[in-house]
Enzyme design. Structure first.
Site, PDB file in Angstrom:
ATOM      1  N   HIS A  24      38.731  38.645  44.078  1.00  0.00           N
ATOM      2  CA  HIS A  24      39.968  39.369  43.749  1.00  0.00           C
ATOM      3  C   HIS A  24      40.061  40.648  44.584  1.00  0.00           C
ATOM      4  O   HIS A  24      41.108  40.942  45.175  1.00  0.00           O
ATOM      5  CB  HIS A  24      39.982  39.707  42.252  1.00  0.00           C
ATOM      6  CG  HIS A  24      41.113  40.593  41.842  1.00  0.00           C
ATOM      7  ND1 HIS A  24      42.246  40.118  41.213  1.00  0.00           N
ATOM      8  CD2 HIS A  24      41.295  41.942  41.957  1.00  0.00           C
ATOM      9  CE1 HIS A  24      43.068  41.130  40.971  1.00  0.00           C
ATOM     10  NE2 HIS A  24      42.507  42.248  41.406  1.00  0.00           N
ATOM     11  N   GLU A  25      38.957  41.387  44.612  1.00  0.00           N
ATOM     12  CA  GLU A  25      38.964  42.648  45.374  1.00  0.00           C
ATOM     13  C   GLU A  25      39.049  42.396  46.881  1.00  0.00           C
ATOM     14  O   GLU A  25      39.643  43.200  47.605  1.00  0.00           O
ATOM     15  CB  GLU A  25      37.721  43.473  45.037  1.00  0.00           C
ATOM     16  CG  GLU A  25      37.639  43.901  43.574  1.00  0.00           C
ATOM     17  CD  GLU A  25      38.883  44.639  43.102  1.00  0.00           C
ATOM     18  OE1 GLU A  25      39.506  45.351  43.919  1.00  0.00           O
ATOM     19  OE2 GLU A  25      39.242  44.501  41.923  1.00  0.00           O
ATOM     20  N   HIS A  28      42.511  42.266  47.957  1.00  0.00           N
ATOM     21  CA  HIS A  28      43.096  43.582  48.254  1.00  0.00           C
ATOM     22  C   HIS A  28      42.553  44.142  49.570  1.00  0.00           C
ATOM     23  O   HIS A  28      43.289  44.717  50.371  1.00  0.00           O
ATOM     24  CB  HIS A  28      42.767  44.575  47.138  1.00  0.00           C
ATOM     25  CG  HIS A  28      43.406  44.282  45.821  1.00  0.00           C
ATOM     26  ND1 HIS A  28      44.763  44.079  45.679  1.00  0.00           N
ATOM     27  CD2 HIS A  28      42.871  44.169  44.567  1.00  0.00           C
ATOM     28  CE1 HIS A  28      45.040  43.867  44.397  1.00  0.00           C
ATOM     29  NE2 HIS A  28      43.915  43.893  43.713  1.00  0.00           N
TER      30      HIS A  28
END
Length: 449
Positions: A24-25, A28
């Site tokens: 998920h990170e 980003h």
């Protein structure tokens, strides 16, 4: 229940969840770096740093409590100009003053983290489309993980279904709602028994209709009426041709999922159709990846409904945790609850629930968790990703209106003004976590009561 297998199940889901958070990170991190934003930290977890390494201008690390993660980009708020953007009137309330001071302090801290030479590398300096890509990158990664896991489950492990292999043959014809222990004494023998069909036989065709799924069996038998029809079965590797004479009897109406339909009073809805007297064998059946989009949409819809009704669901959890109410098995779970279910799955010693079923259930759990991360992060509240997405969309609308009116560009939205609300939301999330933790301990949800 084996303690070692229980712990293994917990560790497998914990590792899968940690990997999901890490990806998920990365969702980003990658677009942020591609757009030139300076990323100072990539961290998995919260609290004290357990391990970290600096590569280039970014510190990569793991913290003590791996219950989340974050990347730190410079310039999340507009730069601090050295004085408040608005003058606080003497009659301003203390709360308004505190909110303004909080905003200015946050912007001052952010501005102190980089020099003028990096002003163009801040998050706030990105265009609206690039901001959306950066902030949606994390949730999109969870959506992709969920879809990939669903594909593995559907096409690799298989979905629960009833197969055309005969599990049992009725001894006689009983009414549709007759109890399971009803005696067959004096009753008419079931057509399947009279035709010589045995448990373990695989039905290949009925009345000339090829059988590939249990729904084909149901359709062929019900359409046969009371005619004598040929039935081809496979038994011990040999193909046998039998003849069966179904009877026309009141049988339950089935819905699209093969479940019996009941009316408003809970009574079975029946119809006069052909009846043979066989039941199929539940198993995991591999299916085409073409069914994944429908499965993903169903999971997304159910997760969205759960998030939209979360306040009500949490109230029900509280009633169960602090009262005598039963806990909803489809309600929200905390980390402890998910870990407990994973341990139960791994250590289960249930007939028909072997390694393949356990692996499929684990994959399904991780797919659902990633879908939950996707949906939850779209909620338009800070500190969630959806809050930054909402801010970028508002910024885009403001700038578009300014261009249409021929007025000065209003600049980026100052998200630091929402820090008081952000703190309230964070406190609500903390209380929710504590409630679910308590409920998972005192009133746990179990798969095998």
């Amino acid at each position: 229940m084996s303690a070692a297998l229980f712990v293994l199940g917990v560790l497998v889901v914990a590792a899968g969840l940690a990997l999901s958070i890490a990806l998920h990170e990365i969702g980003h991190l990658v677009p942020a770096k591609l757009f030139g934003v300076r990323v100072t930290q990539y961290m998995i977890g919260f609290g004290p740093t357990v391990w970290s390494r600096t590569r280039g201008e970014t510190e990569y690390g793991v913290k003590a409590f791996p219950l989340g993660g974050y990347i730190r980009m410079i310039g999340m708020f507009p730069p601090h100009r050295g004085e408040p953007e608005g003058t606080i009137r003497e009659d301003s309330t203390g709360l308004l003053q505190q909110m303004t001071e909080m905003s200015e302090d946050a912007k001052a801290y952010e501005t102190s983290q980089y020099g003028p030479e990096d002003a163009h590398r801040t998050f706030v300096a990105l265009s609206v489309p690039k901001k959306l890509v950066v902030m949606l990158g994390g949730p999109t990664m969870n959506l992709l993980i969920s879809v990939v896991l669903m594909t593995v489950m559907v096409s690799g492990i298989g979905m629960p279904a009833v197969t055309p292999t005969v599990q049992s043959v009725s001894e006689c014809v009983l009414p549709a709602e007759a109890p399971a222990d009803t005696s067959c004494e004096g009753e008419q023998p079931a057509p399947a028994l009279a035709a010589g069909i045995r448990p373990g036989d695989t039905l290949r065709s009925i009345d000339g209709h090829e059988i590939s799924a249990w729904s084909d069996v149901t359709s062929a038998i019900r359409a046969s009426g009371d005619r004598t029809v040929p039935v081809v079965v496979e038994r011990d590797g040999e193909t046998l041709e039998l003849e069966a004479t179904p009877i026309v009897d009141a049988r339950p109406v089935l819905d699209e999922d093969g479940a019996a339909v009941r009316d408003a009073e809970g009574n079975l809805v029946t119809e006069q159709v052909g009846f043979l007297g066989v039941s199929g064998t539940p198993d995991l059946v591999r299916r085409s990846p073409a069914v994944v989009p429908e499965l993903a949409w169903t999971t997304f819809s159910r997760t969205g409904e759960l998030v939209l009704t979360l306040p009500v669901r949490l109230y029900e959890v509280g009633q169960a945790a602090f009262g005598s109410a039963e806990r909803d098995p489809n309600g929200p779970l905390g980390v402890v609850g998910v870990s407990r279910l994973a341990g139960e799955v791994a250590a289960a010693d249930q007939p028909g629930f072997e390694l393949r079923e356990k692996v499929g259930t684990m994959i399904s759990m991780l797919a659902s968790l990633n879908m939950a991360l996707f949906v939850f992060n779209l909620v338009p509240l800070l500190p969630l990703d959806g809050g930054h997405v909402a801010g970028a969309l508002v910024e885009g609308v403001r700038r578009l209106l300014a261009r249409l009116r021929g007025t000065e560009d209003p600049g980026p939205v100052d998200m630091s003004r929402l820090l008081p609300l952000t703190n309230v939301v964070a406190l609500v999330f903390l209380l929710m976590t504590v409630l679910l933790l308590y409920a998972d301990i005192v009133k746990p949800i179990t798969l095998f009561p």
